[in-house]
Design an enzyme around this catalytic site. Structure first.
Site, PDB file in Angstrom:
ATOM      1  N   HIS A  91       0.880  -1.168   0.000  1.00  0.00           N
ATOM      2  CA  HIS A  91       0.000   0.000   0.000  1.00  0.00           C
ATOM      3  C   HIS A  91       0.918   1.220   0.000  1.00  0.00           C
ATOM      4  CE1 HIS A  91      -2.314  -3.022   2.333  1.00  0.00           C
ATOM      5  NE2 HIS A  91      -3.401  -2.447   1.868  1.00  0.00           N
ATOM      6  N   ASP A  94       2.327   1.932   3.355  1.00  0.00           N
ATOM      7  CA  ASP A  94       3.267   0.963   3.952  1.00  0.00           C
ATOM      8  C   ASP A  94       4.692   1.448   3.726  1.00  0.00           C
ATOM      9  OD1 ASP A  94       1.077  -0.718   4.201  1.00  0.00           O
ATOM     10  OD2 ASP A  94       1.590  -1.882   2.408  1.00  0.00           O
ATOM     11  N   GLU A 222     -10.515  -6.920  -4.818  1.00  0.00           N
ATOM     12  CA  GLU A 222     -10.300  -8.000  -3.843  1.00  0.00           C
ATOM     13  C   GLU A 222     -11.561  -8.098  -2.990  1.00  0.00           C
ATOM     14  OE1 GLU A 222      -6.538  -7.863  -1.669  1.00  0.00           O
ATOM     15  OE2 GLU A 222      -7.537  -8.745   0.064  1.00  0.00           O
ATOM     16  N   GLU A 258      -8.853 -13.751  -1.964  1.00  0.00           N
ATOM     17  CA  GLU A 258      -8.148 -14.053  -0.704  1.00  0.00           C
ATOM     18  C   GLU A 258      -8.877 -15.170   0.029  1.00  0.00           C
ATOM     19  OE1 GLU A 258      -6.537 -10.860   1.594  1.00  0.00           O
ATOM     20  OE2 GLU A 258      -7.055 -11.813   3.490  1.00  0.00           O
ATOM     21  N   HIS A 261     -10.978 -14.216   3.049  1.00  0.00           N
ATOM     22  CA  HIS A 261     -12.166 -13.442   2.683  1.00  0.00           C
ATOM     23  C   HIS A 261     -13.264 -14.371   2.152  1.00  0.00           C
ATOM     24  CE1 HIS A 261      -9.612  -9.546   1.966  1.00  0.00           C
ATOM     25  NE2 HIS A 261      -9.475 -10.033   3.175  1.00  0.00           N
ATOM     26  N   ASP A 286      -4.534 -13.767  -2.759  1.00  0.00           N
ATOM     27  CA  ASP A 286      -3.945 -13.456  -1.461  1.00  0.00           C
ATOM     28  C   ASP A 286      -3.955 -14.753  -0.673  1.00  0.00           C
ATOM     29  OD1 ASP A 286      -3.312 -10.877  -2.038  1.00  0.00           O
ATOM     30  OD2 ASP A 286      -4.455  -9.973  -0.402  1.00  0.00           O
ATOM     31  N   ASP A 297     -11.024 -11.923  10.262  1.00  0.00           N
ATOM     32  CA  ASP A 297      -9.979 -12.110   9.264  1.00  0.00           C
ATOM     33  C   ASP A 297      -8.643 -12.293   9.979  1.00  0.00           C
ATOM     34  OD1 ASP A 297      -8.833 -12.102   6.767  1.00  0.00           O
ATOM     35  OD2 ASP A 297      -8.942  -9.926   6.476  1.00  0.00           O
ATOM     36  N   ASP A 299      -5.915 -13.802   8.933  1.00  0.00           N
ATOM     37  CA  ASP A 299      -4.731 -13.676   8.075  1.00  0.00           C
ATOM     38  C   ASP A 299      -3.593 -14.607   8.492  1.00  0.00           C
ATOM     39  OD1 ASP A 299      -5.784 -11.817   6.302  1.00  0.00           O
ATOM     40  OD2 ASP A 299      -4.967 -10.082   7.346  1.00  0.00           O
ATOM     41  N   ASP A 328      -0.717 -12.552   2.145  1.00  0.00           N
ATOM     42  CA  ASP A 328      -1.367 -11.519   2.960  1.00  0.00           C
ATOM     43  C   ASP A 328      -1.634 -12.167   4.319  1.00  0.00           C
ATOM     44  OD1 ASP A 328      -2.664  -9.379   3.965  1.00  0.00           O
ATOM     45  OD2 ASP A 328      -4.239  -9.291   2.446  1.00  0.00           O
TER      46      ASP A 328
HETATM   47  C1  XUL Z   1      -7.571  -6.768   4.192  1.00  0.00           C
HETATM   48  C2  XUL Z   1      -6.748  -7.144   3.036  1.00  0.00           C
HETATM   49  C3  XUL Z   1      -5.878  -6.065   2.488  1.00  0.00           C
HETATM   50  C4  XUL Z   1      -5.739  -6.078   1.013  1.00  0.00           C
HETATM   51  C5  XUL Z   1      -4.985  -4.909   0.447  1.00  0.00           C
HETATM   52  O1  XUL Z   1      -8.392  -7.771   4.647  1.00  0.00           O
HETATM   53  O2  XUL Z   1      -6.753  -8.263   2.598  1.00  0.00           O
HETATM   54  O3  XUL Z   1      -4.646  -6.154   3.119  1.00  0.00           O
HETATM   55  O4  XUL Z   1      -5.101  -7.247   0.582  1.00  0.00           O
HETATM   56  O5  XUL Z   1      -5.519  -3.696   0.818  1.00  0.00           O
HETATM   57 CO    CO Z   2      -5.702  -9.183   1.081  1.00  0.00          CO
END
Ligand code: XUL
Ligand code: CO
Length: 430
Positions: A91, A94, A222, A258, A261, A286, A297, A299, A328
């Site tokens: 991003h 970042d 996404e 993702e 998600h 992702d 989430d 991750d 991610d």
């Molecule tokens: C949030 C997510 C983000 C996107 C990029 O859930 O997945 O990090 O991948 O903005």
């Molecule tokens: Co993501």
């Protein structure tokens, strides 16, 4: 010369990931363009809503935002080189934190992207995709493209414009829209129609600008159904595809799917990949996983080989990705050392490598394909083929049904037989 951050940590020995190994005639490294997520790996330090950071991601930097930004870049490139990661995703914010004005922020971004570009040239590491962080600043509390405020919308546009500049400068393959706050908390205060139209207009302007500065890659949505908002407009792959088609954005956009998600949307990861693939919109992944006992989430780094196998099965069937596999993902809060970061990536890379090997084995074995062929055989000849050609009418089909008398019941779906094959390939063969 900067310090070395990770030299005391032994290089991970991969159990399955071997970029040179041929899988279905193609080197594994080409099947699996892995990427590091700048934000998690160089930024997440274990903070959660109940507690402070548990890890130290200051990378020894003292004396200001740009020192830390450069230290992160040094650490990031050292990390990627040590692991053999060939891509990163970022991003805008970042790379360097936001300053008081857009002009100052952009100066910071110019400086850090020059610095990163040098490192990219020296290492051959590339950018998979860039994006704009349109969810952190309080100005985006009601959304960015879907904000109630036209002024906030302008700020979002400024950030997207700069993030596209950076993506082009760093040679990114793609540009992502994750609509983190594009949604609502309550419909009592929400003009959904206006908000969706505005999101589409912003995407159209982004495409126009991106193409005007020479961005040739794919834009991605996404999808994610919720979190941080109660409801997010890009709920899942099917919803995002419908939106893109409705606004004529489907030629420029694909999806970045993702895993976590997908499960938040109440789907399997495989389902989301299939929906994207059959619509010609499977762009990038992702690569993480969630915890099905938790509704948020998390991750996590992927470790579920059943899931990576079925994901890679979809990817192989779709002919690969134009994007890649972005981890991610972040280490768990109590996994707070640099060594844990290496274990995490080795886990993720090996899980996808093994998933690829097993998915290729499923395809080479051929029994799943053979069953599918047989299952849908009635559509390849006779009345089935006539229907598929599109020239049939309801009246003629009704006549046909009458002539059949009592139609034969369909064949068994043989789910358990197929699941036995998957288990056999997962556990009985290397
Ligand atoms: C949030 C997510 C983000 C996107 C990029 O859930 O997945 O990090 O991948 O903005
Ligand atoms: Co993501």
């Amino acid at each position: 010369m900067h310090m070395e951050y990770f030299k005391k940590i032994p290089k991970p020995v991969f159990r399955y990931y071997d970029p040179a190994r041929l899988v279905l005639g193609k080197p594994m490294g080409e099947h699996l363009p892995f990427a590091m997520a700048w934000w998690h790996n160089l930024g997440s330090a274990g903070r959660d809503m109940f507690g402070a950071e548990t890890a130290d991601k200051s990378f020894g930097a003292r004396g200001g935002a740009m020192k830390l930004a450069k230290a992160k870049a040094d650490a990031g490139f050292e990390f990627m080189e040590r692991l053999g990661l060939r891509y990163f995703c970022f991003h805008d914010l970042d790379l360097a934190p936001e300053a008081d004005t857009i002009a100052e922020t952009n100066e910071r971004l110019d400086e850090i992207s020059d610095y990163i570009l040098e490192k990219m040239k020296a290492t051959g590491i590339r950018c998979l995709w860039g994006t704009a962080n349109l969810f952190n600043n309080p100005r985006y509390m009601n959304g960015a493209g879907s904000s109630d405020s036209a002024e906030v919308y302008c700020f979002a546009a400024a950030q997207i414009k700069k993030a596209l500049d950076l993506t082009v400068k760093l040679g990114g393959r793609g540009y992502v829209f994750w609509g983190g706050r594009e949604g609502y908390e309550t419909l009592l205060n929400t003009d959904m129609k206006l908000e969706l139209e505005n999101v589409a207009l912003l995407m159209r302007m982004a495409v126009a600008y991106g193409r005007s500065i020479g961005f040739k890659g794919d834009f991605y949505i996404e999808p994610k159904p919720k979190e941080p908002m109660k409801h997010q407009y890009d709920f899942d792959a099917a919803t995002a595809i419908g939106f893109l088609r409705a606004w004529g954005l489907d030629k420029d956009f694909k999806l970045n799917i993702e895993a976590n998600h997908a499960t938040l949307a109440g789907h399997t990861f495989q389902h989301e990949l299939r929906v994207a693939a059959i619509n010609g919109m499977l762009g990038s992944i992702d690569a993480n996983q969630g915890d099905l006992l938790l509704g948020w989430d998390t991750d996590e780094f992927p470790c579920d080989i059943y899931e990576t196998t079925l994901a890679m099965y979809e990817v192989l069937k779709a002919g690969g990705l134009s994007g890649g596999f972005n981890f991610d993902a972040k280490t768990r809060r109590p996994s707070n050392t640099f060594e844990d970061m290496f274990h995490a990536f080795a886990l993720g890379m090996d899980s996808y490598a093994l998933g690829l090997i097993k998915a290729a084995a499923l395809i080479e074995d051929g029994r799943l394909d053979a069953f599918m062929q047989e299952r849908y055989a009635s559509w390849r000849s006779g009345i089935g083929a006539e229907i598929r050609s599109g020239g049939m009418t309801l009246e003629r089909l009704a006549e046909r049904a009458e002539s059949l008398g009592r139609p034969a019941p369909p064949e068994s779906g043989r789910q358990e037989y197929l699941q036995r094959i998957v288990n056999e390939i997962l556990f009985e063969r290397a």
